[in-house]
Motif scaffolding. Structure first.
Motif, PDB file in Angstrom:
ATOM      1  N   GLY A 217       0.830  -1.194   0.096  1.00  0.00           N
ATOM      2  CA  GLY A 217      -0.370   0.180  -0.072  1.00  0.00           C
ATOM      3  C   GLY A 217       0.900   1.176  -0.065  1.00  0.00           C
ATOM      4  N   PRO A 218       0.836   2.122  -1.002  1.00  0.00           N
ATOM      5  CA  PRO A 218       1.623   3.119  -1.207  1.00  0.00           C
ATOM      6  C   PRO A 218       0.895   4.152  -0.113  1.00  0.00           C
ATOM      7  CG  PRO A 218       0.336   3.209  -2.996  1.00  0.00           C
ATOM      8  CD  PRO A 218       0.189   1.866  -2.466  1.00  0.00           C
ATOM      9  N   GLY A 219       1.732   5.167   0.289  1.00  0.00           N
ATOM     10  CA  GLY A 219       1.267   6.274   1.316  1.00  0.00           C
ATOM     11  C   GLY A 219       0.658   7.578   0.581  1.00  0.00           C
ATOM     12  N   ASP A 220       1.028   7.682  -0.740  1.00  0.00           N
ATOM     13  CA  ASP A 220       0.645   8.895  -1.489  1.00  0.00           C
ATOM     14  C   ASP A 220       0.283   8.376  -2.760  1.00  0.00           C
ATOM     15  OD1 ASP A 220      -0.154  11.389  -1.959  1.00  0.00           O
ATOM     16  OD2 ASP A 220       1.683  12.304  -0.939  1.00  0.00           O
ATOM     17  N   SER A 221      -0.073   9.389  -3.767  1.00  0.00           N
ATOM     18  CA  SER A 221      -0.207   9.144  -5.224  1.00  0.00           C
ATOM     19  C   SER A 221       1.100   9.644  -5.671  1.00  0.00           C
ATOM     20  CB  SER A 221      -1.204   9.669  -5.703  1.00  0.00           C
ATOM     21  OG  SER A 221      -2.724   9.243  -5.409  1.00  0.00           O
ATOM     22  N   CYS A 222       1.255   9.762  -7.065  1.00  0.00           N
ATOM     23  CA  CYS A 222       2.769  10.059  -7.651  1.00  0.00           C
ATOM     24  C   CYS A 222       2.299  10.552  -9.242  1.00  0.00           C
ATOM     25  CB  CYS A 222       3.781   9.080  -7.549  1.00  0.00           C
ATOM     26  SG  CYS A 222       5.259   9.676  -8.049  1.00  0.00           S
TER      27      CYS A 222
ATOM     28  N   GLY B  39      -4.335  -0.168  -3.336  1.00  0.00           N
ATOM     29  CA  GLY B  39      -3.758  -1.261  -2.591  1.00  0.00           C
ATOM     30  C   GLY B  39      -3.515  -2.148  -3.786  1.00  0.00           C
ATOM     31  N   PHE B  40      -2.467  -2.806  -3.446  1.00  0.00           N
ATOM     32  CA  PHE B  40      -1.966  -3.851  -4.370  1.00  0.00           C
ATOM     33  C   PHE B  40      -1.835  -5.511  -3.790  1.00  0.00           C
ATOM     34  CE2 PHE B  40      -0.259  -0.093  -5.902  1.00  0.00           C
ATOM     35  CZ  PHE B  40      -0.394  -0.036  -7.268  1.00  0.00           C
ATOM     36  N   ILE B  41      -1.907  -6.261  -4.771  1.00  0.00           N
ATOM     37  CA  ILE B  41      -1.625  -7.680  -4.265  1.00  0.00           C
ATOM     38  C   ILE B  41      -0.845  -8.312  -5.378  1.00  0.00           C
ATOM     39  CG2 ILE B  41      -2.323  -9.997  -3.629  1.00  0.00           C
ATOM     40  CD1 ILE B  41      -5.187  -8.689  -2.972  1.00  0.00           C
ATOM     41  N   TYR B  42       0.330  -8.774  -4.881  1.00  0.00           N
ATOM     42  CA  TYR B  42       1.461  -9.163  -6.177  1.00  0.00           C
ATOM     43  C   TYR B  42       1.444 -10.820  -5.602  1.00  0.00           C
ATOM     44  CZ  TYR B  42       2.815  -4.986  -8.182  1.00  0.00           C
ATOM     45  OH  TYR B  42       2.761  -3.907  -8.999  1.00  0.00           O
ATOM     46  N   SER B  43       1.836 -11.685  -6.747  1.00  0.00           N
ATOM     47  CA  SER B  43       2.314 -12.853  -6.530  1.00  0.00           C
ATOM     48  C   SER B  43       3.829 -12.868  -6.277  1.00  0.00           C
ATOM     49  CB  SER B  43       1.903 -13.838  -8.060  1.00  0.00           C
ATOM     50  OG  SER B  43       2.558 -15.205  -7.830  1.00  0.00           O
ATOM     51  N   LEU B  44       4.301 -13.821  -5.514  1.00  0.00           N
ATOM     52  CA  LEU B  44       5.618 -14.003  -5.389  1.00  0.00           C
ATOM     53  C   LEU B  44       6.327 -15.001  -5.865  1.00  0.00           C
ATOM     54  CD1 LEU B  44       6.003 -12.932  -1.594  1.00  0.00           C
ATOM     55  CD2 LEU B  44       6.880 -11.461  -3.397  1.00  0.00           C
ATOM     56  N   ILE B  45       5.457 -15.616  -6.675  1.00  0.00           N
ATOM     57  CA  ILE B  45       5.813 -16.648  -7.646  1.00  0.00           C
ATOM     58  C   ILE B  45       6.641 -16.348  -8.776  1.00  0.00           C
ATOM     59  CG2 ILE B  45       5.255 -18.610  -9.280  1.00  0.00           C
ATOM     60  CD1 ILE B  45       4.986 -19.539  -6.305  1.00  0.00           C
ATOM     61  N   ASP B  46       6.167 -15.134  -9.446  1.00  0.00           N
ATOM     62  CA  ASP B  46       6.748 -14.488 -10.451  1.00  0.00           C
ATOM     63  C   ASP B  46       6.907 -13.006 -10.358  1.00  0.00           C
ATOM     64  OD1 ASP B  46       4.115 -13.832 -10.739  1.00  0.00           O
ATOM     65  OD2 ASP B  46       3.850 -14.984 -12.662  1.00  0.00           O
TER      66      ASP B  46
ATOM     67  N   TYR C 259      -3.928  -8.120  -8.408  1.00  0.00           N
ATOM     68  CA  TYR C 259      -5.118  -7.432  -8.063  1.00  0.00           C
ATOM     69  C   TYR C 259      -4.696  -5.930  -7.565  1.00  0.00           C
ATOM     70  CZ  TYR C 259     -10.051  -6.471  -6.609  1.00  0.00           C
ATOM     71  OH  TYR C 259     -11.013  -6.017  -6.376  1.00  0.00           O
ATOM     72  N   GLU C 260      -5.647  -5.041  -7.866  1.00  0.00           N
ATOM     73  CA  GLU C 260      -5.395  -3.858  -7.033  1.00  0.00           C
ATOM     74  C   GLU C 260      -6.962  -3.230  -6.618  1.00  0.00           C
ATOM     75  OE1 GLU C 260      -5.036  -0.533 -10.566  1.00  0.00           O
ATOM     76  OE2 GLU C 260      -3.557  -1.836 -10.423  1.00  0.00           O
ATOM     77  N   PHE C 261      -6.949  -2.184  -5.778  1.00  0.00           N
ATOM     78  CA  PHE C 261      -8.138  -1.819  -5.309  1.00  0.00           C
ATOM     79  C   PHE C 261      -7.877  -0.215  -4.485  1.00  0.00           C
ATOM     80  CE2 PHE C 261      -6.416  -4.015  -1.615  1.00  0.00           C
ATOM     81  CZ  PHE C 261      -6.640  -3.043  -0.517  1.00  0.00           C
ATOM     82  N   GLY C 262      -9.010   0.284  -4.735  1.00  0.00           N
ATOM     83  CA  GLY C 262      -9.033   1.599  -3.916  1.00  0.00           C
ATOM     84  C   GLY C 262      -8.730   3.098  -4.646  1.00  0.00           C
TER      85      GLY C 262
ATOM     86  N   GLY D 186       2.816 -24.315  -8.733  1.00  0.00           N
ATOM     87  CA  GLY D 186       3.065 -22.727  -8.265  1.00  0.00           C
ATOM     88  C   GLY D 186       1.963 -22.023  -8.873  1.00  0.00           C
ATOM     89  N   GLU D 187       0.939 -22.606  -9.418  1.00  0.00           N
ATOM     90  CA  GLU D 187      -0.097 -21.828  -9.994  1.00  0.00           C
ATOM     91  C   GLU D 187      -0.981 -21.017  -8.811  1.00  0.00           C
ATOM     92  OE1 GLU D 187      -2.208 -23.854 -13.818  1.00  0.00           O
ATOM     93  OE2 GLU D 187      -1.635 -25.475 -12.464  1.00  0.00           O
ATOM     94  N   LEU D 188      -1.052 -19.916  -9.159  1.00  0.00           N
ATOM     95  CA  LEU D 188      -1.660 -19.001  -8.230  1.00  0.00           C
ATOM     96  C   LEU D 188      -2.573 -17.874  -8.780  1.00  0.00           C
ATOM     97  CD1 LEU D 188      -2.043 -17.941  -5.252  1.00  0.00           C
ATOM     98  CD2 LEU D 188       0.226 -16.657  -5.651  1.00  0.00           C
ATOM     99  N   SER D 189      -3.877 -17.874  -8.311  1.00  0.00           N
ATOM    100  CA  SER D 189      -4.804 -16.856  -8.828  1.00  0.00           C
ATOM    101  C   SER D 189      -5.583 -16.458  -7.689  1.00  0.00           C
ATOM    102  CB  SER D 189      -5.576 -17.325  -9.880  1.00  0.00           C
ATOM    103  OG  SER D 189      -6.513 -18.514  -9.400  1.00  0.00           O
ATOM    104  N   ILE D 190      -6.490 -15.231  -7.709  1.00  0.00           N
ATOM    105  CA  ILE D 190      -7.302 -14.754  -6.646  1.00  0.00           C
ATOM    106  C   ILE D 190      -8.588 -14.297  -7.665  1.00  0.00           C
ATOM    107  CG2 ILE D 190      -5.699 -14.454  -4.757  1.00  0.00           C
ATOM    108  CD1 ILE D 190      -5.841 -11.443  -5.422  1.00  0.00           C
ATOM    109  N   SER D 191      -9.699 -14.234  -7.010  1.00  0.00           N
ATOM    110  CA  SER D 191     -10.875 -13.825  -7.882  1.00  0.00           C
ATOM    111  C   SER D 191     -11.861 -13.049  -6.710  1.00  0.00           C
ATOM    112  CB  SER D 191     -11.468 -14.741  -8.701  1.00  0.00           C
ATOM    113  OG  SER D 191     -12.548 -13.717  -9.193  1.00  0.00           O
ATOM    114  N   PRO D 192     -11.192 -11.583  -6.047  1.00  0.00           N
ATOM    115  CA  PRO D 192     -11.961 -11.148  -4.984  1.00  0.00           C
ATOM    116  C   PRO D 192     -13.530 -10.909  -5.136  1.00  0.00           C
ATOM    117  CG  PRO D 192      -9.850 -10.074  -5.393  1.00  0.00           C
ATOM    118  CD  PRO D 192     -10.324 -10.897  -6.626  1.00  0.00           C
ATOM    119  N   SER D 193     -14.299 -11.129  -4.459  1.00  0.00           N
ATOM    120  CA  SER D 193     -15.722 -11.074  -4.290  1.00  0.00           C
ATOM    121  C   SER D 193     -16.219 -10.749  -2.852  1.00  0.00           C
ATOM    122  CB  SER D 193     -16.389 -12.260  -4.753  1.00  0.00           C
ATOM    123  OG  SER D 193     -16.286 -13.306  -3.628  1.00  0.00           O
ATOM    124  N   GLU D 194     -17.242 -10.322  -2.706  1.00  0.00           N
ATOM    125  CA  GLU D 194     -17.948 -10.141  -1.437  1.00  0.00           C
ATOM    126  C   GLU D 194     -16.961  -8.861  -1.118  1.00  0.00           C
ATOM    127  OE1 GLU D 194     -20.972 -10.570   1.591  1.00  0.00           O
ATOM    128  OE2 GLU D 194     -20.574 -11.664  -0.255  1.00  0.00           O
TER     129      GLU D 194
END
Length: 550
Positions: free
Chosen positions: A221-226, A233-240, A245-248, A297-305
């Motif tokens: 989560g960055p503290g400011d825009s640029c 907010g960001f979500i990154y895979s640490l596989i690659d 995903y990002e939000f907000g 190592g396959e990784l995915s997310i699909s946010p809901s709710e």
């Protein structure tokens, strides 16, 4: 209106003189104690009593679920964080202050009584042009804590770690998001890079977080825009190291224009749900629907709710007592404890998104709440920076440290310190406290900035029961960095505290006395993390350092 440099120097000199003479006529600190309305215990549900209802602070809330306004909500899958269950089974520090109770930034114990600090390695970081005005984001800022994890071998083999590091038995990796817009991956033993830097291009002040389930995901989560890049907010895979995903970004549901995401998120394991406070005045939760194949190592997310709780108070505005949360919340059982920029501490039922109680903590709260159980009663320790309550001319004010009943929200005691503040470099308490354990289980320890002089500070140990000061340690220059408590095998306690002059001090935590000191020549406002006998922290001087505690 912008003031001249010489005028600011004159005002700081005047403040120093005023503070000097004030000490002749009044105490710089004072303790207040309060009577409880009712008895509490760990088995009780949090609830409001006289003075702690949300109406007492004029708090009004709105709720959005998957884009639609809702009057009521009950989570389909219950979230709970029981005391007896560890936040993570990973070896390391996976969120700010380690876990859902924010109980510490150290993993493991020291093999013997420490005698010295020794710098073992350093990694250079860069700078990032600010998106407004002049200047750059540099190095590691507040809170700036690294994440440190010793990856299990099967996970290490799946990731984009360099081949020679991937084969290293027991590799322990520091993952450090910094204000130059990069995330750095470092072997804490030798300071070598473990993989390519991840460039995001937004200034990271907060700690970020790792997924506590051992799923290789990084939350940022960055503290400011640029410039044209909005904070989000960001979500990154640490596989690659690919973004999942990002939000907000520019959230239209927000009542505050400014967006920042310094808070270090939490993840509810069984409910597969992210809990992410925003400085835009919104508390986000979302079911991640995580899919991870530990063999391929396959990784995915699909946010809901996707649930958003926004709030406002009778005193919040764009000009003062801002909305938004930049501290990192505590989760205990079903309840989130979090404070905001506008002087509100809230206890929120995370399954209904209702505020159970709210308390006035007076000022802008940047240090995170810390949870403690004492004699079967849960408490919150928290303190504020000096912002809204500073006197208009001399920028002086009494900064409170609170012990608060976690069931009812009532004050137990308050210990105040007279501090000074400077625009952009606040006095008071910016750091998160130490809830003492083992040999110091009777102490709670806070750094207090810009007292007793404008540029100086104190580290104070307070008795948990009474709020009285047990010892104080002059830190030299002021401290924003959160101190770290570490312990040897006999339970003896030691502290690491870093100041704005670049000093890193190792202290005897029982006595508050100096054992060893290093200086790094640049402000350390970031917070260290410790893994066994290795410490990692970044400076504003564009350097990440590894320090051996021996």
């Amino acid at each position: 209106m912008k003031t001249s440099r010489w005028f600011r120097i004159f005002m700081m000199a005047l403040d120093t003189v005023v503070l000097f003479f004030l000490r002749m006529f009044r105490r710089f600190d004072k303790v207040y104690r309060y009577e409880a309305v009712e008895k509490s215990s760990l088995s009780d549900r949090p609830h409001a009593v006289k003075g702690t209802a949300q109406e007492d602070l004029g708090i009004e809330c709105d709720l959005e679920v998957d884009g639609a306004i809702r009057q009521d909500y009950h989570r389909p899958e219950t979230i709970t964080f029981p005391m007896e269950e560890p936040y993570t089974k990973l070896e390391g520090i996976v969120t700010f202050r380690g876990n859902n109770l924010r109980s510490g930034a150290a993993f493991g114990t020291l093999s013997s009584q420490p005698q010295r600090l020794e710098k073992k390695w350093s990694v250079s970081t860069g700078r990032l042009q600010k998106g407004y005005g002049k200047g750059f984001w540099t190095g590691s800022g507040w809170t700036g804590q690294p994440l440190i994890v010793r990856w299990p071998a099967e996970l290490r083999m799946l990731m984009n770690i360099y081949p020679h590091k991937k084969q290293k038995e027991g590799l322990t990796e520091a993952i450090y998001s910094t204000m130059d817009g990069n995330v750095y991956f470092i072997d804490i033993e030798d300071g070598e890079k473990t993989r390519d830097d991840l460039f995001v291009g937004l200034p990271f002040k907060g700690a970020g977080a790792l997924d506590p389930r051992g799923i290789p995901m990084l939350y940022l989560g960055p503290g400011d825009s640029c410039g044209d890049e909005p904070a989000r907010g960001f979500i990154y895979s640490l596989i690659d190291c690919k973004k999942l995903y990002e939000f907000g970004a520019h959230d239209p549901f927000a009542l505050r224009k400014f967006h920042g995401y310094d808070s270090s998120v939490l993840v509810a394991e069984k409910a597969d749900t992210l809990i992410a406070p925003g400085e835009n005045g919104i508390l986000y939760t979302m079911k991640l629907n995580t899919k991870f194949n530990r063999e391929t190592g396959e990784l995915s997310i699909s946010p809901s709710e996707i649930v958003k709780l926004r709030y406002k108070t009778y005193r919040s505005s764009e000009q003062s007592y801002w909305l938004g949360m930049e501290d990192s919340g505590v989760m205990w059982n079903d309840y989130l404890y979090i404070a905001d920029n506008g002087g509100n501490l809230m206890c929120i039922d995370i399954n209904t998104m209702k505020i159970m109680w709210a308390q006035d903590v007076v000022d802008d709260t940047n240090g995170s709440p810390v949870f403690s159980v004492e004699e079967n009663i849960p408490y919150i320790y928290i303190a504020t920076s000096l912002h809204w309550t500073a006197s208009r001319r001399l920028k002086l004010g009494d900064v409170p440290i609170f012990k608060i009943n976690a069931i009812t929200g009532e004050y137990v005691w308050k210990h105040t310190y007279l501090c000074n503040t400077v625009a952009g470099i606040s006095g008071g308490i910016q750091a998160t406290c130490i809830n003492g354990k083992k040999g110091i289980s009777d102490l709670v320890i806070f750094p207090v900035a810009r007292t007793p002089q404008v540029r100086t500070g104190l580290l104070v140990a307070l008795d948990k029961k009474t709020g009285e000061e047990v010892w104080r340690y002059p830190t030299g220059k002021y401290v924003w960095s959160s101190p770290v408590d570490i312990y040897d095998r006999e339970g003896n306690a030691y502290l690491i505290v870093c100041n704005s002059a670049g000093d890193m001090d190792l202290l005897d935590a029982r006595k508050g006395t100096l054992i060893s000191r290093l200086n790094f020549g640049a402000n350390i406002e970031a917070s260290p993390a410790v893994f066994e006998d290795m410490l990692v922290v970044g400076t504003r001087g564009q350097e990440i350092v590894g320090v051996k505690i021996s």
